[in-house]
Design an enzyme around this catalytic site. Sequence first.
Site, PDB file in Angstrom:
ATOM      1  N   THR A 110      12.148   7.539  -2.396  1.00 43.52           N
ATOM      2  CA  THR A 110      11.903   6.169  -1.933  1.00 43.52           C
ATOM      3  C   THR A 110      11.394   5.119  -3.076  1.00 43.52           C
ATOM      4  OG1 THR A 110      10.013   6.530  -0.844  1.00 43.52           O
ATOM      5  CG2 THR A 110      11.831   6.402   0.627  1.00 43.52           C
ATOM      6  N   LYS A 127       9.091  14.483  -2.394  1.00 47.12           N
ATOM      7  CA  LYS A 127       8.861  13.013  -2.999  1.00 47.12           C
ATOM      8  C   LYS A 127       7.616  12.588  -2.334  1.00 47.12           C
ATOM      9  CE  LYS A 127       9.768   9.740  -0.225  1.00 47.12           C
ATOM     10  NZ  LYS A 127       8.875   8.915   0.271  1.00 47.12           N
ATOM     11  N   THR A 174       4.340   8.045   1.404  1.00 43.07           N
ATOM     12  CA  THR A 174       4.829   9.104   2.444  1.00 43.07           C
ATOM     13  C   THR A 174       5.278  10.472   1.514  1.00 43.07           C
ATOM     14  OG1 THR A 174       5.581   7.410   3.692  1.00 43.07           O
ATOM     15  CG2 THR A 174       6.875   9.259   4.074  1.00 43.07           C
ATOM     16  N   THR A 214      10.454  -6.478   1.315  1.00 42.23           N
ATOM     17  CA  THR A 214      10.985  -7.656   1.114  1.00 42.23           C
ATOM     18  C   THR A 214      11.948  -7.694  -0.056  1.00 42.23           C
ATOM     19  OG1 THR A 214       8.996  -8.409  -0.002  1.00 42.23           O
ATOM     20  CG2 THR A 214       9.309  -9.105   2.395  1.00 42.23           C
TER      21      THR A 214
END
Length: 404
Positions: free
Chosen positions: A153, A179, A190, A404
């Site tokens: 991510t 990851k 995460t 965002t």
Amino acid sequence: MSEWREISGNVTAAKGYKAAGITAGLKPSGAPDLALIVSDVPAIAAGVFTKSCVRAACVDFNRQVLQSGVKVKAILVNAGQANASTGEEGWRNAVECAELVQKALGIEEGVMVASTGVIGKQLRMDLMRPGIVKVAEALSAEGGDNAAKAIVTTDTVTKSIALEGTISGHTIRIGGICKGSGMIHPNMATMLAFVTCDAAVAPALWQDMVSRVADNSFNQVTVDGDTSTNDMLVALNNGQSGAPEITDAASPEAKQLEAMLTEVGVYLAKAIARDGEGATCLIEVTVSGASDQAAARQIAKTIVGSSLVKSAVFGRDPNWGRIAAAAGRSGVYFDQNKLNIHLGEFVMMADGSPQDYDRNAASNYLKNPTVQIAVSVGDGDGVGTAWGCDLSYDYVKINAEYTT
């Protein structure tokens, strides 16, 4: 010399594994976002998961798979939506994803699932359904790198490793991908990690090994103190090396396999810390002289997780008092008159007393890509290491703008 060597291939390096990574459209960026790891034969599985009471559906689903005792053939991983805090619909989606993998592969064995991304967003099942078919068709023995790319991510780099060694006259291979760069403070960030192995190991022993490895590697990493809803380490072992099954935890074979597995875990854990959101360096803290290993690890993780220590490293400020303060509030008692602190080669405190040092040279040391802090707290046998990163302005920017 080491009893093993690093090789290419990550999760497809071990015998009998294929992988793939594709773009299913789950990420707005259009980057790869769906990965599949498959064993040619049913494999034993082990896992360690977040202890958070707010958990993603995939965590509970995988725990259920492990508790059932079924063998596992596949792990499906999506990036884009975390499928956490998604209620009953999220659970149904996790179940459906596993069933879709079974259908695409024509198997009845167990399937484990993992998700990462924004919390509170339902899986895009309109994209997952065709994506699972597509990723299954893309499986190959060279697909490990693509899988590593598809699970990230905010990571700036992929994280993978594979090792090869010899046990009982047979070549054994272990590979892993993971990851994570933010929301990292595993309590099993995460953080997702997946390991494949082709040794033959008794299932209970394999789980014990994986649990200990998690404690000595991933659970000793902290970037920002935030444990994720999705943290997991899942490890498959398909026994395809042909080596005799390892059943005795005290045997030389078991010890070597666990040492290789630990090497994989530590490498991936350090890669996560080094790639912390906005990080400019890796911080490695080693604590010795504690009453036991658990105490040493607790002190080390408290130091490396201190926002004040992390900020000082980013500012190239050799403010060792912050290290001492963090050690003191770790919850582990020690005699402060036996406290020793080294910043690289610089002796900052000896037996509880401050030492003279070259401040400019110490500041320059903090510009290195890896900063090592050594702390001794007494005469005990406990030694532990933890890994983290500095805290930069960019960390706030990245997380302020995440959705965002």
